[in-house]
Write a protein that holds these residues in place. Structure first.
Motif, short mmCIF file in Angstrom:
data_model
loop_
_atom_site.label_atom_id
_atom_site.label_comp_id
_atom_site.label_asym_id
_atom_site.label_seq_id
_atom_site.Cartn_x
_atom_site.Cartn_y
_atom_site.Cartn_z
N CYS A 122 3.79 5.54 -5.66
CA CYS A 122 3.78 5.48 -7.13
C CYS A 122 2.73 6.41 -7.72
O CYS A 122 2.95 7.03 -8.76
CB CYS A 122 3.56 4.05 -7.61
N ARG A 123 1.58 6.51 -7.05
CA ARG A 123 0.54 7.44 -7.52
C ARG A 123 1.04 8.88 -7.44
O ARG A 123 0.74 9.69 -8.31
CB ARG A 123 -0.72 7.29 -6.69
N LYS A 124 1.79 9.17 -6.41
CA LYS A 124 2.23 10.54 -6.18
C LYS A 124 3.49 10.91 -6.96
O LYS A 124 3.61 12.00 -7.49
CB LYS A 124 2.47 10.74 -4.68
N TYR A 125 4.45 9.97 -7.04
CA TYR A 125 5.76 10.28 -7.63
C TYR A 125 6.14 9.41 -8.82
O TYR A 125 7.26 9.49 -9.31
CB TYR A 125 6.86 10.11 -6.57
N ASP A 126 5.28 8.53 -9.27
CA ASP A 126 5.54 7.59 -10.38
C ASP A 126 6.44 6.43 -10.00
O ASP A 126 6.60 5.50 -10.78
CB ASP A 126 6.11 8.29 -11.62
N HIS B 120 2.13 1.64 -3.46
CA HIS B 120 1.03 2.11 -4.31
C HIS B 120 0.83 3.62 -4.16
O HIS B 120 0.73 4.35 -5.14
CB HIS B 120 -0.25 1.35 -3.96
N GLN B 121 0.78 4.09 -2.92
CA GLN B 121 0.58 5.52 -2.66
C GLN B 121 1.72 6.35 -3.23
O GLN B 121 1.49 7.39 -3.86
CB GLN B 121 0.47 5.78 -1.16
N HIS C 152 8.21 -0.44 -8.12
CA HIS C 152 6.86 -0.36 -8.69
C HIS C 152 6.14 -1.65 -8.34
O HIS C 152 6.77 -2.70 -8.19
CB HIS C 152 6.90 -0.26 -10.21
N GLU D 163 0.84 -1.21 0.00
CA GLU D 163 0.00 0.00 0.00
C GLU D 163 0.87 1.26 0.00
O GLU D 163 0.56 2.22 -0.71
CB GLU D 163 -0.95 -0.01 1.20
#
Length: 70
Positions: free
Chosen positions: A20-24, A17-18, A68, A14
């Motif tokens: 990656c959503r914010k910083y790729d 995931h968070q 990732h 999690e």
């Protein structure tokens, strides 16, 4: 695996995931920082969980220390 151990894997995925959503991508240092601060986990434990998740094919390392989800 015990329910507590399974929960730790879920926590790490999690966090990844968070991030990656914010910083790729999710940097190892940031994963460790969040796991320590928000969940009281230790760096050595986080490193172990990252290696296990990588071995299981649930995450992959893009380049040194950046992750990732698969």
């Amino acid at each position: 695996k015990s329910p507590k151990q399974l929960q730790k894997y879920e926590i790490i995925t999690e966090i990844i995931h968070q991030l990656c959503r914010k910083y790729d991508m999710a940097e190892r240092d940031k994963i460790v920082e969040l796991a320590e601060k928000e969940y009281g986990m230790h760096e050595r434990e986080v490193e172990y969980l990252l290696e296990e998740l990588k071995r299981r094919g649930q995450i992959y390392e893009v380049e040194g220390g950046r992750y990732h989800l698969v």
